[in-house]
Design an enzyme around this catalytic site. Structure first.
Site, PDB file in Angstrom:
ATOM      1  N   GLY A  33       0.800  -1.221   0.000  1.00  0.00           N
ATOM      2  CA  GLY A  33       0.000   0.000   0.000  1.00  0.00           C
ATOM      3  C   GLY A  33       0.828   1.263   0.000  1.00  0.00           C
ATOM      4  O   GLY A  33       2.021   1.233   0.335  1.00  0.00           O
ATOM      5  N   GLY A  51       9.284  -0.072   0.389  1.00  0.00           N
ATOM      6  CA  GLY A  51      10.002  -1.194   0.983  1.00  0.00           C
ATOM      7  C   GLY A  51      10.259  -1.186   2.473  1.00  0.00           C
ATOM      8  O   GLY A  51      11.057  -1.977   2.947  1.00  0.00           O
ATOM      9  N   GLU A  81       4.725   3.078  -6.486  1.00  0.00           N
ATOM     10  CA  GLU A  81       3.533   3.552  -7.208  1.00  0.00           C
ATOM     11  C   GLU A  81       3.501   5.070  -7.392  1.00  0.00           C
ATOM     12  O   GLU A  81       2.457   5.632  -7.715  1.00  0.00           O
ATOM     13  CB  GLU A  81       2.252   3.108  -6.486  1.00  0.00           C
ATOM     14  CG  GLU A  81       2.025   1.615  -6.416  1.00  0.00           C
ATOM     15  CD  GLU A  81       1.767   0.951  -7.773  1.00  0.00           C
ATOM     16  OE1 GLU A  81       1.897   1.621  -8.814  1.00  0.00           O
ATOM     17  OE2 GLU A  81       1.447  -0.243  -7.753  1.00  0.00           O
ATOM     18  N   HIS A 100      -3.924   4.147  -1.588  1.00  0.00           N
ATOM     19  CA  HIS A 100      -3.931   2.874  -2.319  1.00  0.00           C
ATOM     20  C   HIS A 100      -3.725   1.745  -1.314  1.00  0.00           C
ATOM     21  O   HIS A 100      -2.721   1.708  -0.604  1.00  0.00           O
ATOM     22  CB  HIS A 100      -2.829   2.858  -3.374  1.00  0.00           C
ATOM     23  CG  HIS A 100      -2.555   1.487  -3.903  1.00  0.00           C
ATOM     24  ND1 HIS A 100      -3.547   0.700  -4.460  1.00  0.00           N
ATOM     25  CD2 HIS A 100      -1.426   0.734  -3.941  1.00  0.00           C
ATOM     26  CE1 HIS A 100      -3.031  -0.463  -4.812  1.00  0.00           C
ATOM     27  NE2 HIS A 100      -1.750  -0.470  -4.498  1.00  0.00           N
ATOM     28  N   HIS A 102      -4.841  -2.728  -0.368  1.00  0.00           N
ATOM     29  CA  HIS A 102      -5.073  -4.022  -1.003  1.00  0.00           C
ATOM     30  C   HIS A 102      -6.294  -4.700  -0.397  1.00  0.00           C
ATOM     31  O   HIS A 102      -6.237  -5.881  -0.023  1.00  0.00           O
ATOM     32  CB  HIS A 102      -3.813  -4.890  -0.871  1.00  0.00           C
ATOM     33  CG  HIS A 102      -2.639  -4.359  -1.634  1.00  0.00           C
ATOM     34  ND1 HIS A 102      -1.340  -4.707  -1.387  1.00  0.00           N
ATOM     35  CD2 HIS A 102      -2.574  -3.477  -2.669  1.00  0.00           C
ATOM     36  CE1 HIS A 102      -0.526  -4.072  -2.231  1.00  0.00           C
ATOM     37  NE2 HIS A 102      -1.261  -3.321  -3.004  1.00  0.00           N
ATOM     38  N   HIS A 162      -5.190  -6.692  -8.001  1.00  0.00           N
ATOM     39  CA  HIS A 162      -4.238  -5.883  -7.255  1.00  0.00           C
ATOM     40  C   HIS A 162      -4.836  -5.247  -6.003  1.00  0.00           C
ATOM     41  O   HIS A 162      -4.516  -5.661  -4.892  1.00  0.00           O
ATOM     42  CB  HIS A 162      -3.661  -4.818  -8.208  1.00  0.00           C
ATOM     43  CG  HIS A 162      -2.602  -3.967  -7.600  1.00  0.00           C
ATOM     44  ND1 HIS A 162      -1.892  -3.034  -8.309  1.00  0.00           N
ATOM     45  CD2 HIS A 162      -2.127  -3.885  -6.334  1.00  0.00           C
ATOM     46  CE1 HIS A 162      -1.026  -2.430  -7.527  1.00  0.00           C
ATOM     47  NE2 HIS A 162      -1.148  -2.933  -6.314  1.00  0.00           N
TER      48      HIS A 162
HETATM   49 ZN   LIG Z   1      -0.469  -2.106  -4.536  1.00  0.00          ZN
END
Ligand SMILES: [Zn+2]
Length: 214
Positions: A33, A51, A81, A100, A102, A162
């Site tokens: 995310g 990360g 992203e 964003h 999941h 996704h």
């Molecule tokens: Zn994603």
């Protein structure tokens, strides 16, 4: 709309709070995310890093990026992203926050071809129409382009195979959209499991749309 999200420092703190909330609610995994936000009208935005553990970010972990994708401030690598967030801000001047996540239920329903239906007042007024955009590999310019092509007038999107995106005037709004999407998807899943979901009658939806001017 929440008061007090109008300084850059407050926006950065709220990005960290939203990530932690999404993690606690099971809408993102430890490094999944991403969230971004900008001051209204700004050509730069703050985004989560790539990360590292997302459940407990601090403001110093965030990265400031301009609308061309250059890092302006911060030490870590910006989210993979970032192209998608940049494409959204370039396309939608009314959007100042992008969340964003999941969402497992919303993403799962979409995979079975099921669209979000007008089953609750929130589904009608908060989410409105939720397009499902075709798969493109995460982090690519292709995904950024497909998202930009599908965001005219929408507040939420489902990315096939996704996750989801919530768009808002501010962070609380974008966060509420992602959380409402999962809530509505779960309600729809339960209803679909036991029968055919009853929808809010068309005439009531029309009335609500007139009342709330949507
Ligand atoms: Zn994603």
């Amino acid at each position: 709309m929440s008061e007090g999200l109008f300084t850059e420092d407050e926006i950065k703190e709220d990005i960290c709070r939203v990530m932690s909330t999404l993690y606690q609610k099971g809408l993102i995994s430890a490094i999944g995310g991403n969230v971004s936000a900008r001051l209204p009208g700004s050509k730069e935005f703050w985004i989560t890093p790539s990360g590292i553990f997302k459940g407990q970010l601090s403001v110093d972990d965030l990265v400031k990026v301009d609308l061309q994708g250059n890092v302006v401030e911060g030490f870590l690598k910006p989210s993979i992203e970032t192209p998608m967030h940049r494409a959204i801000y370039n396309e939608r001047l009314d959007v100042n926050a992008v969340v964003h996540a999941h969402n497992p239920v919303a993403t799962g329903l979409a995979l079975s071809g099921m669209e979000i239906k007008p089953i609750t007042v929130e589904a009608v007024l908060t989410l409105r129409k939720v397009p499902i955009v075709p798969f493109a590999f995460p982090g690519t310019e292709d995904l950024a382009r497909i998202v930009a092509e599908n965001i005219a007038g929408v507040r939420a999107l489902i990315l096939q195979n996704h996750g989801v995106i919530g768009l808002g005037f501010n962070l609380v709004e974008a966060e509420a959209i992602v959380e409402t999407l999962e809530e509505v998807a779960l309600t729809q899943l339960v209803a679909s499991h036991f029968g055919k979901p009853k929808l809010i009658p068309e005439k009531d939806m029309e009335l609500a749309k007139r009342l709330y001017k949507i």
